[in-house]
Design a protein around this motif. Sequence first.
Motif, PDB file in Angstrom:
ATOM      1  N   ILE A  78       0.833  -1.095   0.210  1.00 37.48           N
ATOM      2  CA  ILE A  78      -0.076   0.062   0.003  1.00 37.48           C
ATOM      3  C   ILE A  78       0.828   1.236   0.042  1.00 37.48           C
ATOM      4  O   ILE A  78       0.512   2.169  -0.615  1.00 37.48           O
ATOM      5  CB  ILE A  78      -0.942   0.160   1.328  1.00 37.48           C
ATOM      6  CG1 ILE A  78      -1.972   0.960   0.812  1.00 37.48           C
ATOM      7  CG2 ILE A  78      -0.226   0.160   2.525  1.00 37.48           C
ATOM      8  CD1 ILE A  78      -3.344   0.886   1.906  1.00 37.48           C
ATOM      9  N   ARG A 120      -7.088   2.655   0.854  1.00 35.70           N
ATOM     10  CA  ARG A 120      -7.935   1.842   1.451  1.00 35.70           C
ATOM     11  C   ARG A 120      -9.762   2.255   1.295  1.00 35.70           C
ATOM     12  O   ARG A 120     -10.481   1.432   1.241  1.00 35.70           O
ATOM     13  CB  ARG A 120      -7.769   1.934   3.320  1.00 35.70           C
ATOM     14  CG  ARG A 120      -6.442   1.342   3.469  1.00 35.70           C
ATOM     15  CD  ARG A 120      -6.393   1.009   5.022  1.00 35.70           C
ATOM     16  NE  ARG A 120      -6.482   2.346   5.711  1.00 35.70           N
ATOM     17  CZ  ARG A 120      -5.306   3.077   5.830  1.00 35.70           C
ATOM     18  NH1 ARG A 120      -4.014   2.711   5.483  1.00 35.70           N
ATOM     19  NH2 ARG A 120      -5.453   4.179   6.792  1.00 35.70           N
ATOM     20  N   GLU A 176     -10.579   0.649  -1.933  1.00 33.37           N
ATOM     21  CA  GLU A 176     -10.641  -0.653  -1.339  1.00 33.37           C
ATOM     22  C   GLU A 176     -12.095  -0.897  -1.000  1.00 33.37           C
ATOM     23  O   GLU A 176     -12.847  -1.764  -1.375  1.00 33.37           O
ATOM     24  CB  GLU A 176      -9.732  -1.163  -0.682  1.00 33.37           C
ATOM     25  CG  GLU A 176      -9.785  -2.697  -0.311  1.00 33.37           C
ATOM     26  CD  GLU A 176      -8.721  -2.981   0.886  1.00 33.37           C
ATOM     27  OE1 GLU A 176      -9.139  -3.956   1.553  1.00 33.37           O
ATOM     28  OE2 GLU A 176      -7.795  -2.359   1.003  1.00 33.37           O
ATOM     29  N   SER A 221      -9.069  -4.729  -4.793  1.00 33.55           N
ATOM     30  CA  SER A 221      -9.112  -5.808  -3.873  1.00 33.55           C
ATOM     31  C   SER A 221      -7.879  -6.550  -3.558  1.00 33.55           C
ATOM     32  O   SER A 221      -7.599  -7.859  -4.306  1.00 33.55           O
ATOM     33  CB  SER A 221     -10.188  -7.036  -4.578  1.00 33.55           C
ATOM     34  OG  SER A 221     -10.026  -7.386  -5.928  1.00 33.55           O
ATOM     35  N   PRO A 222      -7.099  -6.110  -2.807  1.00 34.86           N
ATOM     36  CA  PRO A 222      -5.806  -6.689  -2.423  1.00 34.86           C
ATOM     37  C   PRO A 222      -6.014  -8.061  -1.849  1.00 34.86           C
ATOM     38  O   PRO A 222      -7.039  -8.376  -1.011  1.00 34.86           O
ATOM     39  CB  PRO A 222      -5.105  -5.657  -1.442  1.00 34.86           C
ATOM     40  CG  PRO A 222      -6.475  -5.040  -1.000  1.00 34.86           C
ATOM     41  CD  PRO A 222      -7.505  -4.950  -1.881  1.00 34.86           C
ATOM     42  N   GLN A 223      -4.773  -8.908  -1.894  1.00 32.42           N
ATOM     43  CA  GLN A 223      -4.801  -9.878  -1.279  1.00 32.42           C
ATOM     44  C   GLN A 223      -4.147  -9.751   0.267  1.00 32.42           C
ATOM     45  O   GLN A 223      -3.897  -8.664   0.460  1.00 32.42           O
ATOM     46  CB  GLN A 223      -4.016 -10.968  -1.905  1.00 32.42           C
ATOM     47  CG  GLN A 223      -4.001 -11.363  -3.309  1.00 32.42           C
ATOM     48  CD  GLN A 223      -2.996 -11.706  -4.413  1.00 32.42           C
ATOM     49  OE1 GLN A 223      -1.896 -12.087  -3.907  1.00 32.42           O
ATOM     50  NE2 GLN A 223      -3.539 -12.151  -5.394  1.00 32.42           N
ATOM     51  N   ARG A 224      -4.435 -10.834   0.970  1.00 34.11           N
ATOM     52  CA  ARG A 224      -3.696 -10.381   2.203  1.00 34.11           C
ATOM     53  C   ARG A 224      -2.982 -11.577   2.475  1.00 34.11           C
ATOM     54  O   ARG A 224      -2.784 -12.593   2.236  1.00 34.11           O
ATOM     55  CB  ARG A 224      -5.024 -10.634   3.331  1.00 34.11           C
ATOM     56  CG  ARG A 224      -6.111  -9.936   3.259  1.00 34.11           C
ATOM     57  CD  ARG A 224      -5.705  -8.519   3.965  1.00 34.11           C
ATOM     58  NE  ARG A 224      -6.779  -7.574   3.841  1.00 34.11           N
ATOM     59  CZ  ARG A 224      -7.066  -6.504   4.589  1.00 34.11           C
ATOM     60  NH1 ARG A 224      -5.741  -6.072   5.676  1.00 34.11           N
ATOM     61  NH2 ARG A 224      -7.874  -5.608   4.427  1.00 34.11           N
ATOM     62  N   ASN A 268      -1.125  -7.805   6.137  1.00 34.47           N
ATOM     63  CA  ASN A 268      -0.661  -6.861   5.147  1.00 34.47           C
ATOM     64  C   ASN A 268      -1.467  -6.861   3.844  1.00 34.47           C
ATOM     65  O   ASN A 268      -1.835  -7.975   3.672  1.00 34.47           O
ATOM     66  CB  ASN A 268       0.880  -6.881   4.837  1.00 34.47           C
ATOM     67  CG  ASN A 268       1.651  -6.655   6.168  1.00 34.47           C
ATOM     68  OD1 ASN A 268       1.352  -5.758   6.901  1.00 34.47           O
ATOM     69  ND2 ASN A 268       2.734  -7.437   6.336  1.00 34.47           N
ATOM     70  N   ARG A 269      -1.704  -5.729   3.289  1.00 39.72           N
ATOM     71  CA  ARG A 269      -2.620  -5.850   1.858  1.00 39.72           C
ATOM     72  C   ARG A 269      -1.438  -5.867   1.030  1.00 39.72           C
ATOM     73  O   ARG A 269      -0.502  -5.319   0.994  1.00 39.72           O
ATOM     74  CB  ARG A 269      -3.122  -4.602   1.807  1.00 39.72           C
ATOM     75  CG  ARG A 269      -4.375  -4.340   2.492  1.00 39.72           C
ATOM     76  CD  ARG A 269      -4.670  -2.898   2.561  1.00 39.72           C
ATOM     77  NE  ARG A 269      -6.245  -2.540   3.087  1.00 39.72           N
ATOM     78  CZ  ARG A 269      -6.385  -2.402   4.327  1.00 39.72           C
ATOM     79  NH1 ARG A 269      -5.412  -2.136   5.256  1.00 39.72           N
ATOM     80  NH2 ARG A 269      -7.722  -2.213   4.854  1.00 39.72           N
ATOM     81  N   TYR A 288      -1.114  -5.898  -3.192  1.00 34.00           N
ATOM     82  CA  TYR A 288      -1.805  -5.473  -4.245  1.00 34.00           C
ATOM     83  C   TYR A 288      -1.087  -5.977  -5.724  1.00 34.00           C
ATOM     84  O   TYR A 288       0.128  -6.195  -5.696  1.00 34.00           O
ATOM     85  CB  TYR A 288      -1.780  -3.732  -4.490  1.00 34.00           C
ATOM     86  CG  TYR A 288      -2.486  -2.994  -3.370  1.00 34.00           C
ATOM     87  CD1 TYR A 288      -3.899  -2.997  -3.463  1.00 34.00           C
ATOM     88  CD2 TYR A 288      -1.916  -2.787  -2.023  1.00 34.00           C
ATOM     89  CE1 TYR A 288      -4.644  -2.362  -2.619  1.00 34.00           C
ATOM     90  CE2 TYR A 288      -2.495  -2.269  -1.132  1.00 34.00           C
ATOM     91  CZ  TYR A 288      -4.124  -2.039  -1.477  1.00 34.00           C
ATOM     92  OH  TYR A 288      -4.834  -1.330  -0.259  1.00 34.00           O
ATOM     93  N   ASP A 305      -4.800  -4.719  -9.427  1.00 32.94           N
ATOM     94  CA  ASP A 305      -4.939  -3.445  -8.649  1.00 32.94           C
ATOM     95  C   ASP A 305      -4.441  -2.261  -8.864  1.00 32.94           C
ATOM     96  O   ASP A 305      -5.011  -1.127  -8.792  1.00 32.94           O
ATOM     97  CB  ASP A 305      -4.676  -3.810  -7.167  1.00 32.94           C
ATOM     98  CG  ASP A 305      -5.359  -4.831  -6.460  1.00 32.94           C
ATOM     99  OD1 ASP A 305      -6.701  -4.914  -6.665  1.00 32.94           O
ATOM    100  OD2 ASP A 305      -5.022  -5.873  -6.128  1.00 32.94           O
TER     101      ASP A 305
END
Length: 144
Positions: free
Chosen positions: A21, A36, A39, A45-48, A52-53, A55, A59
């Motif tokens: 991010i 955010r 989002e 729609s970031p992965q986790r 932590n996000r 991208y 994205d």
Amino acid sequence: MPEPAVAHASPPSTAAQTFTISELAREFDLTTRAIRFYEDCGLLSPQRRGRNRVYTARDRTRLKLTLRGKRLGLTLAEVKELVDMYESPRDTQAQLKKFLVVLAAHRQQLEQQLADLHANLDEVRAHEKEARRLLGAGDRKKSA
């Protein structure tokens, strides 16, 4: 020639390339809070990975297109609809027609705002002219 407002426009990258991010915030001169927010609006729609996000290049492209749409004055809902359309396998003719409808409506709104501004400026000029005339009449009375 200017870049299209809504189109796939990310730099060459591998499908596995990811961004934090903070990296996206720095690249696009945004706050992490703004990212955010996008989002939360469903634009990203970031992965986790743990807390932590992460991208993806997708994205990043969506963020770039979102910012272009905002520069055009489109609402986030309009931007989301258009960006989502470009990711679907549907007919591109329908996508382009929708884009033209959105742009025409936005252009009409801007033209109305411009007409309103011109009318407002004309009124301000008329008041300025009248105030100067009154000041000039007052100066003539004092010197007489």
